[in-house]
Design a protein around this motif. Structure first.
Motif, short mmCIF file in Angstrom:
data_model
loop_
_atom_site.label_atom_id
_atom_site.label_comp_id
_atom_site.label_asym_id
_atom_site.label_seq_id
_atom_site.Cartn_x
_atom_site.Cartn_y
_atom_site.Cartn_z
N GLY A 1 8.01 -28.27 -8.11
CA GLY A 1 7.12 -29.37 -7.66
C GLY A 1 6.15 -28.76 -6.74
N ALA A 2 4.81 -29.19 -6.55
CA ALA A 2 3.95 -28.39 -5.77
C ALA A 2 2.90 -29.47 -5.48
CB ALA A 2 3.33 -27.33 -6.48
N GLY A 3 2.01 -29.17 -4.35
CA GLY A 3 0.88 -29.87 -4.22
C GLY A 3 -0.26 -29.18 -3.93
N GLY A 4 -1.53 -29.90 -3.75
CA GLY A 4 -2.50 -29.26 -3.33
C GLY A 4 -2.98 -28.29 -4.58
N ALA A 5 -3.26 -26.98 -4.36
CA ALA A 5 -3.85 -26.20 -5.31
C ALA A 5 -2.56 -25.84 -6.49
CB ALA A 5 -4.13 -24.71 -4.75
N ALA A 6 -1.34 -26.36 -5.96
CA ALA A 6 -0.27 -26.56 -6.95
C ALA A 6 -0.27 -25.28 -8.10
CB ALA A 6 -0.24 -27.91 -7.64
N ALA A 7 -0.16 -24.00 -7.69
CA ALA A 7 -0.10 -22.96 -8.62
C ALA A 7 1.37 -22.56 -9.37
CB ALA A 7 -0.67 -21.70 -8.20
N LEU A 8 2.46 -23.21 -8.60
CA LEU A 8 3.60 -22.72 -8.73
C LEU A 8 4.16 -23.15 -10.13
CD1 LEU A 8 6.66 -21.62 -7.74
CD2 LEU A 8 6.89 -24.04 -7.14
N PRO A 9 3.85 -24.29 -10.71
CA PRO A 9 4.27 -24.76 -12.09
C PRO A 9 3.68 -23.76 -13.22
CG PRO A 9 3.89 -26.71 -10.96
CD PRO A 9 3.36 -25.63 -10.14
N GLY A 10 2.24 -23.76 -13.03
CA GLY A 10 1.57 -22.83 -14.03
C GLY A 10 2.01 -21.30 -14.12
N MET A 11 1.94 -20.97 -12.86
CA MET A 11 2.42 -19.59 -12.80
C MET A 11 3.76 -19.25 -13.15
SD MET A 11 -0.34 -17.96 -12.15
CE MET A 11 0.37 -16.31 -11.85
N THR A 12 4.79 -20.04 -12.89
CA THR A 12 6.14 -20.17 -13.29
C THR A 12 6.03 -19.89 -14.86
OG1 THR A 12 6.97 -20.98 -11.29
CG2 THR A 12 8.38 -20.98 -13.30
N ALA A 13 5.56 -20.91 -15.53
CA ALA A 13 5.34 -21.11 -17.02
C ALA A 13 4.85 -19.82 -17.51
CB ALA A 13 4.70 -22.46 -17.42
N ALA A 14 3.73 -19.19 -16.92
CA ALA A 14 3.40 -18.19 -17.46
C ALA A 14 4.32 -16.76 -17.84
CB ALA A 14 2.02 -17.58 -16.57
N MET A 15 5.23 -17.00 -16.66
CA MET A 15 6.16 -15.83 -16.49
C MET A 15 7.57 -16.08 -17.20
SD MET A 15 5.01 -14.14 -13.24
CE MET A 15 5.21 -15.62 -12.09
N THR A 16 7.99 -17.16 -17.80
CA THR A 16 9.20 -17.51 -18.55
C THR A 16 9.02 -17.76 -19.73
OG1 THR A 16 11.17 -18.43 -18.06
CG2 THR A 16 9.48 -19.54 -17.32
N PRO A 17 9.86 -17.89 -20.62
CA PRO A 17 9.73 -18.28 -21.92
C PRO A 17 10.51 -20.08 -21.83
CG PRO A 17 11.64 -17.16 -22.00
CD PRO A 17 11.02 -16.84 -20.74
N LEU A 18 11.19 -20.25 -20.82
CA LEU A 18 11.82 -21.48 -20.57
C LEU A 18 11.07 -22.48 -20.46
CD1 LEU A 18 14.42 -20.30 -17.86
CD2 LEU A 18 14.98 -20.70 -20.26
N PRO A 19 11.45 -23.82 -20.57
CA PRO A 19 10.68 -25.08 -20.48
C PRO A 19 10.47 -25.27 -19.01
CG PRO A 19 12.60 -25.76 -21.64
CD PRO A 19 12.75 -24.07 -21.51
N VAL A 20 9.31 -25.52 -18.38
CA VAL A 20 9.02 -25.79 -17.20
C VAL A 20 8.41 -27.11 -16.98
CG1 VAL A 20 7.50 -24.86 -15.42
CG2 VAL A 20 8.64 -23.23 -16.70
#
Ligand code: RP5
Length: 173
Positions: free
Chosen positions: A64-83
Motif C-alpha cells: 500500500g502506498a500513496g502519492g508518488a507511491a514507488a513501493l509497489p512498483g519497486m518491490t515488483a521489480a525486485m521479486t518474482p512473486l506476485p505483487v
C-alpha cells in the motif's frame, strides 16, 4: 506459522486503509506479516525485503502506498512473486496520483492494482486468498464459506438503513 503473505505499506499513516487486508487474511487463517517499508525513506530496507521475501516463504506481497507511491512498483521489480498494489489516496487530485503511480508500470513488471483505500485493501487480500487457494484445498473451502456468508448476509438484510445500523453497532463492539 511462517508468514505466506507480506503486507507492507509506505507509512504508518497508511495503516487505517490497509488494516482490512490484514483482517481478512486473519479471518481466512492465512499467515501474514505486516510492516512499514518506505521506498523513499528506507530504500535499503525495501531492497532487503523484496529480495528476501521468496526465500523466506512469502508467496504474495500486498503493498500500500500513496502519492508518488514507488513501493509497489519497486518491490515488483525486485521479486518474482506476485505483487498487488493498493493506492492510498493522497490529498492531491483526489489521489489519482497514487492510483496512476501504481498502475502505470512498464511492460514486464506487473503490479496487480486494485481500487483505492480500504475497499482496495480488502480486495487485495481477497485476490491473494484466491491465488493461494488454487493449490490449497483447505483454504479454498474456507474462502468458499466466507463468500457464502457474505452473500447470505446481503440476502438476510435487504433493508439498507437497518443493515447499516447493525453493521456499525457490530463494528463498535
Ligand atoms: C507514501 O507517502 C506513503 O505510502 C504515504 O501514503 C504517503 C505519505 O506518507 P506520510 O508523510 O503520511 O508518512 O510513501
Amino acid at each position: 506459522m511462517k508468514p505466506m503473505v507480506g503486507v507492507i505499506m509506505g507509512s504508518k499513516n497508511d495503516w487505517p486503509k490497509m488494516e482490512p487486508a490484514c483482517s481478512l487474511l486473519k479471518a481466512l487463517k492465512i499467515p501474514y506479516e505486516k510492516k512499514v517499508v518506505s521506498a523513499h525513506r528506507t530504500p535499503r530496507l525495501m531492497y532487503k525485503y523484496a529480495r528476501s521475501a521468496k526465500k523466506r516463504g512469502i508467496r504474495v506481497i500486498i503493498t500500500g502506498a500513496g502519492g508518488a507511491a514507488a513501493l509497489p512498483g519497486m518491490t515488483a521489480a525486485m521479486t518474482p512473486l506476485p505483487v498487488i498494489g493498493v493506492p492510498v489516496m493522497s490529498s492531491f487530485n483526489n489521489g489519482l496520483d497514487s492510483l496512476l503511480s501504481i498502475a502505470q508500470m512498464p511492460g514486464g513488471i506487473p503490479v496487480g492494482t486494485v481500487g483505492a483505500n480500504s475497499g482496495g485493501a480488502l480486495n487485495a487480500a481477497m485476490l491473494t486468498a484466491r491465488i493461494l487457494a488454487l493449490l490449497d484445498p483447505k483454504l479454498a473451502k474456507r474462502l468458499d464459506v466466507y463468500i457464502t456468508a457474505e452473500t447470505q448476509d446481503v440476502l438476510d438484510n435487504p433493508n439498507p438503513k437497518k443493515a447499516y445500523k447493525a453493521a456499525q453497532a457490530k463494528k463498535a463492539v
